[in-house]
Scaffold this motif. Sequence first.
Motif, PDB file in Angstrom:
ATOM      1  N   LEU B 109     100.187 -38.315  24.914  1.00 30.39           N
ATOM      2  CA  LEU B 109     100.322 -37.600  23.644  1.00 30.39           C
ATOM      3  C   LEU B 109      99.631 -36.240  23.712  1.00 30.39           C
ATOM      4  O   LEU B 109     100.118 -35.237  23.202  1.00 30.39           O
ATOM      5  N   PHE B 110      98.481 -36.222  24.374  1.00 24.13           N
ATOM      6  CA  PHE B 110      97.729 -34.970  24.422  1.00 24.13           C
ATOM      7  C   PHE B 110      98.098 -34.093  25.622  1.00 24.13           C
ATOM      8  O   PHE B 110      97.897 -32.895  25.591  1.00 24.13           O
ATOM      9  N   SER B 111      98.615 -34.725  26.671  1.00 25.85           N
ATOM     10  CA  SER B 111      98.841 -33.940  27.892  1.00 25.85           C
ATOM     11  C   SER B 111     100.301 -33.515  28.090  1.00 25.85           C
ATOM     12  O   SER B 111     100.577 -32.539  28.780  1.00 25.85           O
ATOM     13  N   VAL B 112     101.227 -34.236  27.483  1.00 23.65           N
ATOM     14  CA  VAL B 112     102.624 -33.953  27.784  1.00 23.65           C
ATOM     15  C   VAL B 112     103.098 -32.632  27.164  1.00 23.65           C
ATOM     16  O   VAL B 112     102.675 -32.242  26.075  1.00 23.65           O
ATOM     17  N   SER B 113     103.923 -31.933  27.917  1.00 21.31           N
ATOM     18  CA  SER B 113     104.497 -30.657  27.446  1.00 21.31           C
ATOM     19  C   SER B 113     105.878 -30.523  28.102  1.00 21.31           C
ATOM     20  O   SER B 113     106.171 -31.204  29.078  1.00 21.31           O
ATOM     21  N   PRO B 114     106.734 -29.650  27.579  1.00 27.66           N
ATOM     22  CA  PRO B 114     108.057 -29.467  28.209  1.00 27.66           C
ATOM     23  C   PRO B 114     107.923 -29.103  29.680  1.00 27.66           C
ATOM     24  O   PRO B 114     108.687 -29.560  30.515  1.00 27.66           O
ATOM     25  N   GLU B 115     106.864 -28.331  29.982  1.00 31.65           N
ATOM     26  CA  GLU B 115     106.671 -27.903  31.373  1.00 31.65           C
ATOM     27  C   GLU B 115     106.400 -29.101  32.290  1.00 31.65           C
ATOM     28  O   GLU B 115     106.755 -29.081  33.470  1.00 31.65           O
ATOM     29  N   SER B 116     105.725 -30.136  31.745  1.00 33.17           N
ATOM     30  CA  SER B 116     105.399 -31.292  32.589  1.00 33.17           C
ATOM     31  C   SER B 116     106.668 -32.049  33.005  1.00 33.17           C
ATOM     32  O   SER B 116     106.658 -32.788  33.973  1.00 33.17           O
ATOM     33  N   ILE B 117     107.745 -31.838  32.260  1.00 37.38           N
ATOM     34  CA  ILE B 117     108.993 -32.516  32.618  1.00 37.38           C
ATOM     35  C   ILE B 117     109.815 -31.663  33.583  1.00 37.38           C
ATOM     36  O   ILE B 117     110.430 -32.156  34.518  1.00 37.38           O
ATOM     37  N   ILE B 118     109.789 -30.358  33.348  1.00 36.85           N
ATOM     38  CA  ILE B 118     110.672 -29.478  34.139  1.00 36.85           C
ATOM     39  C   ILE B 118     109.896 -28.617  35.119  1.00 36.85           C
ATOM     40  O   ILE B 118     110.385 -27.599  35.598  1.00 36.85           O
ATOM     41  N   SER B 119     108.662 -29.057  35.414  1.00 40.04           N
ATOM     42  CA  SER B 119     107.832 -28.232  36.303  1.00 40.04           C
ATOM     43  C   SER B 119     108.361 -28.202  37.733  1.00 40.04           C
ATOM     44  O   SER B 119     108.090 -27.278  38.479  1.00 40.04           O
ATOM     45  N   GLN B 120     109.068 -29.227  38.111  1.00 40.04           N
ATOM     46  CA  GLN B 120     109.610 -29.237  39.482  1.00 40.04           C
ATOM     47  C   GLN B 120     111.127 -29.435  39.420  1.00 40.04           C
ATOM     48  O   GLN B 120     111.646 -30.494  39.795  1.00 40.04           O
ATOM     49  N   PRO B 121     111.837 -28.428  38.923  1.00 41.51           N
ATOM     50  CA  PRO B 121     113.284 -28.593  38.758  1.00 41.51           C
ATOM     51  C   PRO B 121     114.013 -28.584  40.097  1.00 41.51           C
ATOM     52  O   PRO B 121     113.521 -28.027  41.088  1.00 41.51           O
ATOM     53  N   VAL B 122     115.153 -29.206  40.073  1.00 43.90           N
ATOM     54  CA  VAL B 122     115.998 -29.188  41.271  1.00 43.90           C
ATOM     55  C   VAL B 122     116.737 -27.843  41.287  1.00 43.90           C
ATOM     56  O   VAL B 122     117.311 -27.433  40.282  1.00 43.90           O
ATOM     57  N   ALA B 123     116.675 -27.172  42.431  1.00 48.31           N
ATOM     58  CA  ALA B 123     117.352 -25.872  42.519  1.00 48.31           C
ATOM     59  C   ALA B 123     118.860 -26.084  42.676  1.00 48.31           C
ATOM     60  O   ALA B 123     119.289 -27.097  43.220  1.00 48.31           O
ATOM     61  N   PHE B 124     119.596 -25.144  42.155  1.00 45.66           N
ATOM     62  CA  PHE B 124     121.047 -25.255  42.289  1.00 45.66           C
ATOM     63  C   PHE B 124     121.483 -24.678  43.629  1.00 45.66           C
ATOM     64  O   PHE B 124     121.108 -23.551  43.992  1.00 45.66           O
ATOM     65  N   SER B 125     122.288 -25.463  44.377  1.00 40.27           N
ATOM     66  CA  SER B 125     122.813 -24.973  45.655  1.00 40.27           C
ATOM     67  C   SER B 125     124.295 -24.710  45.498  1.00 40.27           C
ATOM     68  O   SER B 125     125.049 -25.591  45.054  1.00 40.27           O
ATOM     69  N   ILE B 126     124.685 -23.544  45.856  1.00 41.82           N
ATOM     70  CA  ILE B 126     126.103 -23.205  45.715  1.00 41.82           C
ATOM     71  C   ILE B 126     126.920 -23.982  46.731  1.00 41.82           C
ATOM     72  O   ILE B 126     126.612 -23.958  47.931  1.00 41.82           O
ATOM     73  N   PRO B 127     127.932 -24.678  46.275  1.00 40.83           N
ATOM     74  CA  PRO B 127     128.763 -25.417  47.221  1.00 40.83           C
ATOM     75  C   PRO B 127     129.522 -24.468  48.147  1.00 40.83           C
ATOM     76  O   PRO B 127     129.942 -23.397  47.716  1.00 40.83           O
TER      77      PRO B 127
END
Lengths: 202, 256
Positions: B109-127
């Motif tokens: 409750l105190f530590s979670v933030s949007p950044e904690s979910i998307i801090s390590q996003p998967v990069a998009f690779s062009i097919p």
Amino acid sequence: MKLSRHLNDQEILDQIKSKSNPNQAISQLYSQHYGMLEHLILTNSGQAEDAADIIQEAMLVVVKMIRNEKFRGESSLKSFLYSICKNLWINELRKRKSNQYRNEQYENEKSQIDLSVVEEIQQMENLRFVMNLFETLGEKCKQVLTLFYFEELSMRDICEKLAFSSEQVLRNKKYKCLQSLIQQVQSSTSLSEKLLKALRHE
Amino acid sequence: MNENYTLEELEAYLYGELPQEKAKLLEEEIKTDLALRSELEALKISKEAIELAAWKKVISQSQRDFLANRPQGKQTQSISQGSSGVLVWTFRFAASVALISLAMGFYLLFSVSPESIISQPVAFSIPLMRSSEVTTSAIRSAYLDKDFAKVIEVVRSLANPSLEESFLLGMAYLETNAHEKAISQFMRVESENEKLQTKDFADEVDYFLVRAYLSLGQIEEGAYRMKKIRNDPQHTYHQNFGMLDQLKIFILGIKN
């Protein structure tokens, strides 16, 4: 059950040994140790009824050992009662074979239990058999023998108490009653064999 | 019964009260006379049993009195400790789990933030080999070079960009933190797919929309997309969100 004061182990031992106040001594054992002993049984697959039966039997073993001077207060009555109860409960569990795992656990701990206690418990089985034979005697017989051997009253006192016409009549009665019991014991083949076997080991 | 000794004499022997000479004689006979030994032993055990029978009565009475006068609370406590031992341990275990869960809940409750979910996003690779058109190739090259400004410039100059070009524009906006524009571009790709009955970049749109929504604090929309991904085992990004991410986004929803 009102208890005037808390008796210490030595006082309880003395009262049982001398039979000066058996009711008070036993009541004290119950008030001081029943909870602990009951907990032992309840936390090892037993029910409240099992605890009551085992504790009653343990009290009898304690009394027997104190009376025969096989327990003179070498350890506390608390730990002594505990080890007897534990051993009796092991035997009971073994008979029931209801919980193999716990039996094994208990078997492992058996080595910690005083062997003299084990022996006394085994002897209790024979005694229980004879106690049952005693209960089959007539009421007058039981009264005479109890007053003589437990309450250790003189023939004169028993004569007065039970209104016998004379001490000789009482003496004859006591003789017949005791002889009747002994004959029943001897006629029990299995018990006689056990007794003789025990004698040969002495 | 033996004929040489009376019961009284045998008793006297047991009490040590038999005259010494007679006692010695008796001991000698006991060694050979099995019946006498048996009788003596039967007498011994009978005397003990008579006494113990009386003690048993005293004990039984004491037990009855004790149990009858025992405080009710103590009785119940002892019985519950034993007969429902499993229940007690289950309760203890459940209480421990609840306590740990509560502690974790407070921590999140105190530590979670949007950044904690998307801090390590998967990069998009062009097919590879997707388009052979010159313009598209130029946009791809710019994207691969992380020249997002050029991607934006080129795609926006097109009158009728393809789905891939539109998606790359959305990605370029996302990479330059123009989250609102990225969302709008991804939604355009999604509606185009619906129109054309295709699914080009559909999974990518879902995934990168979560990132865009969370960056803008639009938790509910982000949660919807995350749930969609989690509920579809065939989704390309199904493995990229776990239960903890869902819990975090739930907590974010509460915090909002």
